[in-house]
Design an enzyme around this catalytic site. Structure first.
Site, PDB file in Angstrom:
ATOM      1  N   LYS A 107     102.261  22.745  29.881  1.00 28.43           N
ATOM      2  CA  LYS A 107     102.783  21.653  29.065  1.00 28.43           C
ATOM      3  C   LYS A 107     101.677  20.957  28.264  1.00 28.43           C
ATOM      4  CE  LYS A 107     107.091  20.725  31.453  1.00 28.43           C
ATOM      5  NZ  LYS A 107     107.066  21.570  32.660  1.00 28.43           N
ATOM      6  N   ASP A 108     100.415  21.182  28.632  1.00 26.70           N
ATOM      7  CA  ASP A 108      99.303  20.637  27.846  1.00 26.70           C
ATOM      8  C   ASP A 108      99.377  21.084  26.387  1.00 26.70           C
ATOM      9  OD1 ASP A 108      97.955  19.135  29.790  1.00 26.70           O
ATOM     10  OD2 ASP A 108      96.888  20.883  30.556  1.00 26.70           O
TER      11      ASP A 108
END
Ligand SMILES: *Cc1c(COP(=O)(O)O)cnc(C)c1O
Length: 428
Positions: A107-108
């Site tokens: 998700k970064d």
């Protein structure tokens, strides 16, 4: 390029509007008006080019000139400023490790791209932007890190106190600066309900441009294509099959989009835990959302996957066409645990529960002539279950050890909208 609502009852918008609105008023999802085809020359040169250059070429048509090229390149470079390695797990199976970013989860990538786009767009206005997000773990950490220090933007993150893993808690509670973390004495659903109310609250809206940062925002969804290109840079085999641990189906929908643009992935596997709405759909052609079930791979505990409608749109709602590119498998917790133990014993590879679901779905479904890759969406250290299942201490990465020495910056909040609202208003 413009964006229309999958429900077709809201006006089409530009990239900028889609990012700032998040979701169309008709509760559909924004979808691009065309899917760009990348050139033969692009694919010939793919293995030799830096990933930031590739990311720029992939994202540029979607951004449609609304961020200047130079700035967009910079954003792309910062979005993928960590390794995205394909690692061999066994003779026939490799994994694309997506956990080398700052919060150790895929998700970064989306959070970093989105935060920088919001900064670009909010600096034009006179009010600051406030991003409000409720999290059960991974999303909040990525959003906190992705938005930390971003000019013109504040972030309020709500999470259920005591209900996230040790590492997730550390990542959520030790940020500070423009990130306000609220430890709510309640459940994730309570946090979601409070966040929803806050997003619509007139007093908060009077002080800031309010938006959410959940996975349906196009600026989080679209850049997830980039690492599928990174994977294909590193894979020699043909007939590539990619297995994606899936919850809200944003990650998988991004992979399918990359394939539509010409990336030569033969087919995908939607790897699900006991939350099997999509596997059922592919069997029965009936889409029946249900309440979510708690599992070991809790970031995939979703009973009504929000991004699935984008996959329907991509295939003109033709289930047969979907089934020619996508199969879906549901893996139980018991099988997930066995898989983690077997892969550790036989291959010395530590799977996290989400990666384990994808590994197992892949090995169950792969044919002899195919090359199998699964996505490892988070580092095993993020889930307390891993060391229990493997009966082994998992080495803590340096960054996390460093986090533990930082001061706690989070604020505890009662499980009530008014309490949370008061804290937010006093901080922005
Ligand atoms: C969010 C998450 C998923 C699910 O991704 P979707 O895009 O919602 O399908 C899978 N694994 C991990 C570790 C996650 O954090």
């Amino acid at each position: 390029m413009h964006y229309f609502s999958t429900n077709k009852r809201s006006p089409t918008v530009t990239f900028r509007e889609a990012v700032l609105n998040g979701q169309p008023d008709d509760r559909g999802l924004y979808y691009p008006s065309e899917i760009p085809r990348l050139s033969d020359a692009f694919f010939d040169e793919l293995p030799r080019r830096p990933i930031a250059d590739i990311a720029f070429d992939v994202m540029r048509p979607y951004v449609a000139g609304e961020v200047a090229d130079e700035r967009l390149f910079e954003i792309c470079r910062e979005t993928v400023s960590f390794p995205l390695p394909v690692v061999r797990v066994s003779d026939t199976i490799s994994t694309l490790e997506l956990f080398h970013g700052p919060t150790l989860a895929f998700k970064d990538v989306g959070a970093r791209f989105m935060s920088r786009c919001l900064q670009e767009f909010s600096l034009d206005g006179d009010k600051r932007t406030l991003v409000i997000v409720a999290t059960s773990g991974d999303t909040g950490g990525a959003v906190a890190d992705g938005f930390h220090g971003v000019e013109g933007v504040d972030v309020a993150i709500l999470f259920p106190k005591g209900k996230v893993s040790g590492v997730q808690e550390m990542q959520l509670t030790r940020v500070g600066g423009n990130v306000i973390t609220l430890e709510v004495h309640g459940t994730f659903d309570d946090c979601l309900a409070i966040a929803k109310k806050a997003l619509a609250d007139d007093d908060i809206k009077a002080k800031a441009e309010v938006t959410s940062a959940n996975s349906i925002n196009v600026a989080r969804w679209l850049p997830q294509q980039i690492y599928y290109f990174a994977a294909m840079q590193q894979i020699d085999g043909s007939e590539v099959v990619v297995s994606v641990p899936s919850g809200n189906f944003g990650n998988l929908a991004a992979g399918l989009l990359a394939a539509k643009s010409g990336l030569p992935i033969k087919r995908f596997i939607a790897a699900c835990n006991a939350n099997d709405v999509v596997p059922r759909f592919l069997l029965s052609h009936e889409y029946e959302p249900r309440p979510s079930i708690q599992t070991l791979s809790n970031a995939m505990d979703v009973g009504d996957p929000s991004n699935f409608v984008r996959i329907l749109e991509m295939f003109n709602r033709d289930t047969r066409a979907i089934r020619s590119t996508l199969s879906a498998v549901s893996i139980s917790d018991a099988v997930t645990e066995t898989t983690m133990r077997e892969v550790y014993e036989q291959c010395k590879y530590i799977l996290d529960p989400h990666g384990a679901v994808a590994y197992r779905a892949l090995t169950d479904d792969l044919n002899d002539n195919e090359t199998g890759v699964f996505l490892e969406t988070a580092h095993p250290i993020k889930f307390d279950s891993v060391s229990q299942i493997l009966d082994k201490e998992i080495p803590v990465p340096d960054d996390i050890a460093e986090l533990a020495r930082r001061p706690r910056t989070s604020i505890e909040a009662e499980n009530s909208f008014d309490a949370v609202k008061e804290i937010i208003l006093s901080k922005i």
